[in-house]
Write a protein that holds these residues in place. Structure first.
Motif, mmCIF file in Angstrom:
data_model
loop_
_atom_site.group_PDB
_atom_site.id
_atom_site.type_symbol
_atom_site.label_atom_id
_atom_site.label_comp_id
_atom_site.label_asym_id
_atom_site.label_seq_id
_atom_site.Cartn_x
_atom_site.Cartn_y
_atom_site.Cartn_z
ATOM 1 N N SER A 10 3.324 11.122 -35.298
ATOM 2 C CA SER A 10 4.451 11.801 -36.499
ATOM 3 C C SER A 10 4.190 10.828 -37.604
ATOM 4 O O SER A 10 4.389 9.569 -37.675
ATOM 5 N N ARG A 67 17.903 16.891 -38.628
ATOM 6 C CA ARG A 67 16.740 16.254 -38.382
ATOM 7 C C ARG A 67 15.395 16.746 -38.322
ATOM 8 O O ARG A 67 15.368 17.878 -37.465
ATOM 9 N N SER A 120 18.309 9.116 -34.701
ATOM 10 C CA SER A 120 17.283 9.322 -35.532
ATOM 11 C C SER A 120 16.500 8.036 -35.976
ATOM 12 O O SER A 120 15.041 8.092 -35.985
ATOM 13 N N TYR A 134 4.684 16.566 -36.844
ATOM 14 C CA TYR A 134 3.577 16.533 -35.846
ATOM 15 C C TYR A 134 2.239 17.361 -35.928
ATOM 16 O O TYR A 134 2.460 18.597 -36.470
ATOM 17 N N GLN A 151 9.371 11.918 -41.053
ATOM 18 C CA GLN A 151 10.507 12.215 -40.168
ATOM 19 C C GLN A 151 11.600 11.757 -41.149
ATOM 20 O O GLN A 151 11.413 10.877 -42.204
ATOM 21 N N ALA A 186 12.461 7.473 -35.106
ATOM 22 C CA ALA A 186 11.400 6.914 -36.249
ATOM 23 C C ALA A 186 10.598 5.745 -35.742
ATOM 24 O O ALA A 186 9.400 5.424 -35.894
ATOM 25 N N SER A 222 10.960 16.262 -37.827
ATOM 26 C CA SER A 222 9.726 15.411 -37.721
ATOM 27 C C SER A 222 8.345 16.196 -37.632
ATOM 28 O O SER A 222 8.571 17.488 -37.212
#
Length: 194
Positions: free
Chosen positions: A142, A157, A103, A161, A145, A107, A159
């Motif tokens: 992104s 997790r 993760s 977009y 996150q 990022a 994210s």
């Protein structure tokens, strides 16, 4: 013939200098964005987690290649944005450490275009929710996150977009609006087997 060009040049020069009005550049304008009223609903769908998400967003199972059980996409159709949500059960300390590191790498993969990456700690002990929120500034794919976990069984997790070429200055109001929804999602997250 030479005199005509000289006189034409002289007339243009004098007329361009003698303006009676002051010139002020116009400020840059942006499209007006209509934001929907905030209202939320509960997402459970027999997953190991539940949370509240906005009624103006759509939640659907991720159907991409390589998807796994309990992976969802939360779309914001009016903003052309999508929050990818991935869930992993934790089976060992090594697996947990690898998920956290993966993760972090995902990022920081945006450092090429990012002007800054801020890490914020998330602690909600009453729900056994702990994690890290990455705010990624700049024209990156992104802008937000995060990872959430109880450190023993569950790892989630997500994210954010946009399906657009990233232009931070023009989508900043939308990012701020959606971040409020993400904060609500994080604060209402509960694990089902705790």
């Amino acid at each position: 013939m030479k005199y005509y060009f000289f006189i034409l040049f002289l007339v243009l020069a004098i007329s361009s200098c003698s303006t009676s009005e002051d010139y002020a550049p116009k400020p840059r304008g942006y499209f007006r964005i209509e934001f929907p009223k905030k209202s939320y609903q509960l997402f459970t769908n027999q997953t190991p987690y539940s949370f509240e998400y906005p009624k103006y967003a759509k939640m659907y199972l991720d159907s991409a290649n390589g998807n796994q059980p309990n992976w969802y996409n939360l779309t914001f159709p009016q903003f052309n944005a999508r929050l990818h949500i991935s869930y992993y059960p934790i089976n060992s300390k090594q697996e947990f450490d690898k998920l956290v590191e993966d993760s972090r790498k995902l990022a920081f993969k945006h450092t090429v275009k990012a002007t800054g990456i801020d890490e914020g700690l998330i602690k909600i002990p009453e729900n056994k929710v702990y994690g890290i929120f990455y705010t990624i500034e700049g024209n990156t794919a992104s802008s937000s996150q995060f990872l959430l976990t109880d450190s023993t069984k569950h790892f989630l997790r997500a994210s954010l977009y946009f399906n657009e070429k990233p232009k931070e200055d023009s989508i900043q109001p939308i990012i701020k609006f959606i971040k409020t929804d993400i904060d609500r999602m994080i604060k209402t997250l509960k694990w089902s087997n705790n």
